[in-house]
Design an enzyme around this catalytic site. Structure first.
Site, PDB file in Angstrom:
ATOM      1  N   SER A 659      72.687  70.326  -9.095  1.00 24.62           N
ATOM      2  CA  SER A 659      72.421  68.939  -9.452  1.00 24.62           C
ATOM      3  C   SER A 659      71.171  68.855 -10.331  1.00 24.62           C
ATOM      4  O   SER A 659      71.164  69.392 -11.436  1.00 24.62           O
ATOM      5  CB  SER A 659      72.300  68.087  -8.182  1.00 24.62           C
ATOM      6  N   ASP A 732      83.794  65.302  -9.073  1.00 23.72           N
ATOM      7  CA  ASP A 732      82.416  64.920  -8.748  1.00 23.72           C
ATOM      8  C   ASP A 732      82.260  63.406  -8.838  1.00 23.72           C
ATOM      9  O   ASP A 732      82.513  62.799  -9.874  1.00 23.72           O
ATOM     10  CB  ASP A 732      81.463  65.597  -9.731  1.00 23.72           C
ATOM     11  N   HIS A 766      80.624  66.528  -5.464  1.00 22.21           N
ATOM     12  CA  HIS A 766      79.318  66.999  -5.921  1.00 22.21           C
ATOM     13  C   HIS A 766      78.859  68.207  -5.104  1.00 22.21           C
ATOM     14  O   HIS A 766      78.265  69.139  -5.632  1.00 22.21           O
ATOM     15  CB  HIS A 766      78.302  65.866  -5.814  1.00 22.21           C
TER      16      HIS A 766
END
Length: 796
Positions: A659, A732, A766
């Site tokens: 991330s 995601d 994610h």
């Protein structure tokens, strides 16, 4: 290097012993009943079969739902329940009693009854969600009703009283799901006729009238009261129920329902909603607010909507509402002496609301204790200040007393939070000492020597604290439950570098505790790894730290430097002195799980985990305006430290992150030649695609365009020379990290001749949750490191 074919690759398994560690069962989750009589062990599977991620789902209004079960999509439910009787006299736990449930049970939404001798929960079946009841004294569970619950949005069941539940039930008259028209009815038009309405980036939103119809069909519920014999009766007709929360005495229900107009740019949390109070018969008693679509907030972190917000029940009274209202129009840039006010209104809700407290910063939290004592917090992001106040709810005219003011970046001065217990009306209230003059607090206990959780007594009149208990080396141990008012008996969760987390009973503080659980090491293959908290300085004098992990049996004097991976995630600060504080403990039991970089320890790599890379902007300066320079400085300091110790050599250091850490990884590859490889997972690389703020950045692109462009590694792709592994979940839903971010970065690197591999994980979000995808990610990471980082470069 030539581009490989785009043919699908079968799922791969990582090398030993990583695969064996992944398959080890997870320790159960432990839950203790409010009356301290029972301890439950809830067994679950950490990694789901990918077939469960592939179950039918519909994404609408910013969330996913399972159309077959009328529950949330992709849950990770508990699979089994085991029951122990808990005694506080130093006796060991009773033998575990397995609770008889249907095969392949999927257990979710667990709630204790007011007295603590019953547990309500849901079971997910193939085509519906069921309400179940566990009677703990008899250790028996039963289904309550055949009516399918609706768990698509919000909580499907709550206790109304000791013998009744309040349930959201699928509308029996809803008919068949709406079917999309094969030919569009017409164009989809959106417009803004003036007024600033900035939004951060969201996914899974409504896109057309068919999505709106699906949203209404699946979220629509009726509200029913169900008794413990399964009898039920409806009290509210089908509507888009967000939440239905009983008052502490069970006489009223705070009902929040959504309504049109919807938004195609915002998730359901921002949709218009009506907040009302109804009684147990479903009669409307009071309308708290009718909130319009929340689409005009600024990107400032302290921006809030106008009107009544944070509406809830006072936990220390039978049925008193409280809420917060902005006094500055909700806009942080507007000058104001007071920012927020808290109001209360008791049943029968016919009087004028009474103001309880005004705060000069933005309202943060309020915890109720009793009629004359509540604690409240306000906070201001730009200055990083947070304050704790004592207020007297019964006499609001009394001036609030400031008990503490500090920077919320200052972990060393963090007093923790009050310990909560069940109050007279079965809601959580603050835990007072027997003399009524103190409140029990628990905290993490960060200090220059490490992190040592504590248990304190705070005098609510003076703000002074008394230390009751604090963990000591070699343990990382924190209080999870208090068993008596005098704090002689309590339960902790204890671990050390060599002992896995387990629960311990202190039945008398003057005597040694006894173990309640004995969960084994889930990865004994890593028993010999070395974990060390290392400290060093950045060139400008900022103190830095990191966790250094070394393989079992490694000796730097005889084995020489190791191939080393950094795993990074920077943070923003306003104070350089606070940026260097120690916030991690070396007494934790470190075992990798899911896609942890620590698995590389089994393959002969050293790992520098979470090296502090503070991005500091003191005074009026914004941290991100010097983001790249500070990032480079932090990375160089860590590398110099490891090389000087002989643990790493400069030719075999890689960097990776997930991330925002992936964003950081590609930035460091673009702006330095420090790292020989990179691993970037689920990142965002082009900040022009997140123009209304990201991470700690409050300014929009047009207010800080140079910062956005300079911080975007996509802008600097020609400078990325090291081999880069890109991984992204194909589905995601995290705001800002669309899969297209990785796709476009790959296309750019490929077009410029870079060494790059792009891995898309079908069905994954994610974070990666399936057995197949997690194993494959670890295989990819090991293979990439073995190919481009591990080999020793020979002198020519």
């Amino acid at each position: 290097m030539t581009e490989t074919a785009n043919a699908p690759l079968t799922w791969q398994r990582p090398p030993a012993p990583i695969d064996q560690i992944l398959n080890a069962p997870a320790s159960p989750t432990v839950a203790i009943s409010p009356n301290n009589r029972w301890l439950l062990e809830l067994e679950y599977t950490d990694l789901l079969p990918i077939a469960e991620l592939a179950e039918p789902e519909i994404a609408v209004a910013g969330f996913r739902l399972n159309p077959q079960t009328n529950g949330p999509a992709r849950p990770n439910p508990y699979r089994k329940i085991k029951l122990h009787e808990l005694k506080t006299d130093g006796s060991p736990l009773s033998e575990a009693i397995p609770i008889d449930l249907p095969d392949n049970a999927r257990i979710s939404f667990l709630y204790w009854s007011p007295c603590g001798d019953r547990l309500a929960f849901t079971l997910t079946r193939n085509h519906h969600l069921e309400a179940w009841l566990l009677d703990l004294p008899t250790a028996t569970a039963k289904q309550l009703t055949d009516s399918p619950l609706n768990g698509t949005y919000g909580t499907p069941l709550r206790w109304l009283s000791e013998d009744t539940l309040l349930c959201k039930v699928v509308d029996r008259d809803r008919g068949q799901p709406p079917v999309a028209k094969p030919v569009p009815f017409g164009p989809i038009v959106q417009e803004n006729l003036g007024g600033k309405k900035p939004n951060r980036t969201y996914t899974k939103l409504l896109h057309n009238p068919h999505d709106e119809a699906l949203f209404e069909y699946y979220v629509s519920s009726t509200l029913e009261i169900v008794n413990l014999d399964g009898e039920h009766h409806g009290i509210w007709p089908a509507s888009l129920i967000d939440e239905a929360i009983p008052s502490p005495d069970g006489q009223y229900i705070l009902l929040t329902t959504l309504h049109r107009p919807y938004s195609y740019q915002l998730p359901a949390d921002y949709f218009p909603r009506k907040i009302q109070v109804i009684d147990r018969q479903g009669n409307l008693v009071y309308t708290v607010a009718d909130v319009p679509l929340i689409d005009s907030l600024s990107t400032k972190f302290d921006a809030v909507r106008t009107g009544r917000r944070h509406v809830s029940w006072r936990s220390d009274r039978p049925s008193t509402l409280y809420w917060v209202e902005a006094l500055d129009g909700g806009e942080p840039t507007q000058a104001a002496t007071d920012r927020d006010a808290v109001f209360q209104l008791p049943a029968p809700f016919t009087a004028e609301p009474q103001e309880v407290w005004r705060c000069g910063y933005r309202f943060r939290r309020l915890l109720w204790g009793r009629e004359d004592v509540a604690l409240a917090w306000d906070r201001w992001y730009d200055t990083r200040q947070i304050r704790m106040w004592r207020i007297n709810p019964s006499q609001p005219e009394q001036a609030p007393v400031l008990l503490l003011e500090r920077s919320f970046e200052d972990n060393y001065s963090d007093p923790g939070l009050p310990l909560l217990r069940r109050g007279d009306h079965n809601w959580n209230v603050m835990y007072f000492t027997p003399d009524g003059e103190g409140i029990y607090f628990t905290g993490r206990g960060a200090s220059p020597k490490g992190v040592y959780p504590f248990f304190d007594r705070l005098n609510w009149q003076t703000g002074e604290t008394e230390r009751i208990w604090q963990c000591e080396d070699p343990y990382f141990e924190g209080v999870v439950d208090l068993l008596d008012d005098h704090a002689n008996a309590f339960i902790t969760n204890r671990q050390s570098q060599t002992e896995p987390p387990n629960y311990w009973l202190y039945y008398d503080r003057a005597k040694p505790p006894i173990p309640l659980t004995r969960y084994p090491d889930p990865a004994p293959e890593l028993a010999g790894i070395s974990e060390e908290l290392v400290q060093y300085e950045r060139q400008d004098g900022v103190a830095l730290s990191a966790k250094l992990y070394l393989p079992a049996g490694y000796n730097p004097e005889t084995d020489g430097p190791l191939p080393t991976m950094f795993w990074v995630y920077p943070e923003e600060y306003k104070d350089a002195k606070l940026a260097g504080q120690i916030t991690t403990s070396t007494n934790r039991f470190s075992r990798p799980y899911r896609t942890s970089i620590l698995f590389l320890l089994t393959q002969g790599y050293a790992v520098l985990d979470n090296p502090s890379m503070p991005i500091i902007g003191e005074g009026d300066a914004e941290p991100n305006d010097t983001y790249v320079d500070q990032l480079i400085s932090g990375a160089k300091a860590a590398i110099d430290y490891l090389v000087d110790r002989g643990i790493a050599d400069r030719d075999r250091i890689g960097i990776g992150g997930h991330s925002y850490g992936a964003f950081t990884t590609v930035n460091l590859l673009a702006h330095t030649n420090f790292f020989k490889i990179g691993i970037a997972r689920s990142g965002a690389y082009n900040r022009t695609l997140t123009p209304f703020g990201f991470q700690g950045e409050q300014r929009n692109f047009w207010e800080a365009s140079e910062t956005y462009i300079q911080m975007s590694p996509f802008t600097h792709v020609p400078q990325v020379k090291s081999p880069l592994l890109l991984i992204h979940g194909g589905d995601d839903s995290n705001p800002g990290t669309y899969p297209i971010q990785t796709e476009r970065l790959y296309e750019a690197l490929k077009g410029l001749g870079g060494i790059v591999r792009w891995v898309v994980l079908p069905l994954e979000d994610h974070s990666y949750r399936s057995q197949e995808a997690v194993a494959h990610v670890l295989w990819e990471m090991v293979n990439w490191c073995d190919t481009y980082l591990k080999p020793v470069r020979l002198e020519s």
